[in-house]
Design a protein around this motif. Structure first.
Motif, mmCIF file in Angstrom:
data_model
loop_
_atom_site.group_PDB
_atom_site.id
_atom_site.type_symbol
_atom_site.label_atom_id
_atom_site.label_comp_id
_atom_site.label_asym_id
_atom_site.label_seq_id
_atom_site.Cartn_x
_atom_site.Cartn_y
_atom_site.Cartn_z
ATOM 1 N N GLN A 176 0.227 14.705 3.393
ATOM 2 C CA GLN A 176 1.096 13.736 4.040
ATOM 3 C C GLN A 176 1.830 12.985 2.938
ATOM 4 O O GLN A 176 1.224 12.524 1.973
ATOM 5 C CB GLN A 176 0.288 12.754 4.889
ATOM 6 C CG GLN A 176 1.181 11.782 5.627
ATOM 7 C CD GLN A 176 0.401 10.898 6.583
ATOM 8 O OE1 GLN A 176 -0.808 10.823 6.537
ATOM 9 N NE2 GLN A 176 1.120 10.225 7.457
ATOM 10 N N PHE A 177 3.151 12.890 3.067
ATOM 11 C CA PHE A 177 3.969 12.242 2.054
ATOM 12 C C PHE A 177 4.482 10.905 2.569
ATOM 13 O O PHE A 177 4.934 10.817 3.717
ATOM 14 C CB PHE A 177 5.180 13.126 1.693
ATOM 15 C CG PHE A 177 4.799 14.452 1.119
ATOM 16 C CD1 PHE A 177 4.409 14.553 -0.205
ATOM 17 C CD2 PHE A 177 4.824 15.601 1.889
ATOM 18 C CE1 PHE A 177 4.056 15.775 -0.749
ATOM 19 C CE2 PHE A 177 4.474 16.831 1.365
ATOM 20 C CZ PHE A 177 4.085 16.912 0.039
ATOM 21 N N SER A 212 7.183 8.008 3.224
ATOM 22 C CA SER A 212 8.636 8.050 3.426
ATOM 23 C C SER A 212 9.337 7.823 2.099
ATOM 24 O O SER A 212 8.866 7.064 1.261
ATOM 25 C CB SER A 212 9.068 6.979 4.425
ATOM 26 O OG SER A 212 8.601 7.312 5.696
ATOM 27 N N THR A 216 9.653 9.871 -0.317
ATOM 28 C CA THR A 216 9.166 10.718 -1.411
ATOM 29 C C THR A 216 10.210 11.803 -1.645
ATOM 30 O O THR A 216 10.700 12.420 -0.707
ATOM 31 C CB THR A 216 7.821 11.383 -1.030
ATOM 32 O OG1 THR A 216 6.856 10.375 -0.779
ATOM 33 C CG2 THR A 216 7.341 12.309 -2.132
ATOM 34 N N SER A 254 14.691 13.684 0.447
ATOM 35 C CA SER A 254 13.636 12.685 0.588
ATOM 36 C C SER A 254 12.970 12.813 1.951
ATOM 37 O O SER A 254 13.610 13.166 2.948
ATOM 38 C CB SER A 254 14.189 11.278 0.384
ATOM 39 O OG SER A 254 15.187 11.005 1.331
ATOM 40 N N VAL A 255 11.690 12.538 1.971
ATOM 41 C CA VAL A 255 10.904 12.606 3.198
ATOM 42 C C VAL A 255 11.337 11.481 4.121
ATOM 43 O O VAL A 255 11.427 10.322 3.712
ATOM 44 C CB VAL A 255 9.395 12.493 2.885
ATOM 45 C CG1 VAL A 255 8.573 12.394 4.165
ATOM 46 C CG2 VAL A 255 8.950 13.664 2.027
ATOM 47 N N SER A 274 6.507 11.886 8.029
ATOM 48 C CA SER A 274 5.377 12.761 7.714
ATOM 49 C C SER A 274 4.160 12.273 8.471
ATOM 50 O O SER A 274 3.934 11.058 8.579
ATOM 51 C CB SER A 274 5.107 12.711 6.198
ATOM 52 O OG SER A 274 4.005 13.516 5.863
#
Length: 160
Positions: free
Chosen positions: A124-125, A127, A129, A149-150, A153
């Motif tokens: 899980q990344f 936000s 990332t 970018s995330v 997740s």
């Protein structure tokens, strides 16, 4: 194409674009903001990697397809022989790609849109990332190198 990726935890649609579900070969890694320029420079120099070899061979096959059809019509034996040579070259390219960890086959199911890409991960990344992403499409073996970018997740128990 509504699916598992389309809505956030509250059921709100997060992606207002046409979406495509596909199976691809996907690799990714976390990068820092200071590494983005280095990543972009590396993308430009990656034209002749093992993945690039598969892409270039596929493009040559597409370009020669009409010639091979014409040869098969006028000289069936020579046409079959040339088709076998083409298959041998494909096998060699897949073998070379396997040394780079690339099986030559899809390893993930993804959901792609103009707004981004959704895929399952064991991690899980947070936000925002930054991820460097290598996406290989089939059957063309077209490789897309990008970063993003995330946005969202979450952990799932049944990750592919």
């Amino acid at each position: 194409m509504a699916g598992r990726y389309d809505k956030d935890i509250r059921g709100v649609d997060r992606r207002g674009h046409f979406r495509i579900d596909d199976e691809v070969f996907l690799e990714y890694r976390v990068i820092q903001k200071r590494q983005v320029q280095e990543f972009l420079a590396g993308m430009q120099s990656q034209a002749l990697t093992q993945h690039g070899l598969a892409v270039q061979l596929n493009e040559l096959s597409v370009q020669s397809r009409n010639h091979l059809k014409a040869i098969k019509r006028s000289h069936p034996g020579i046409g079959r022989y040339l088709a076998l040579l083409d298959e041998k070259i494909d096998l060699i390219a897949r073998h070379i790609s396997a040394f780079d960890g690339h099986t030559g086959r899809p390893n993930r199911r993804v959901n792609i849109s103009a707004g981004g890409i959704a895929f399952h991960s064991q991690l899980q990344f947070p936000s925002e990332t930054l991820l460097a992403i290598s996406l290989n499409l089939f059957p063309s073996h077209r490789e897309i190198l990008t970063y993003g970018s995330v946005v969202y997740s979450r952990l799932e128990h049944d990750v592919e």
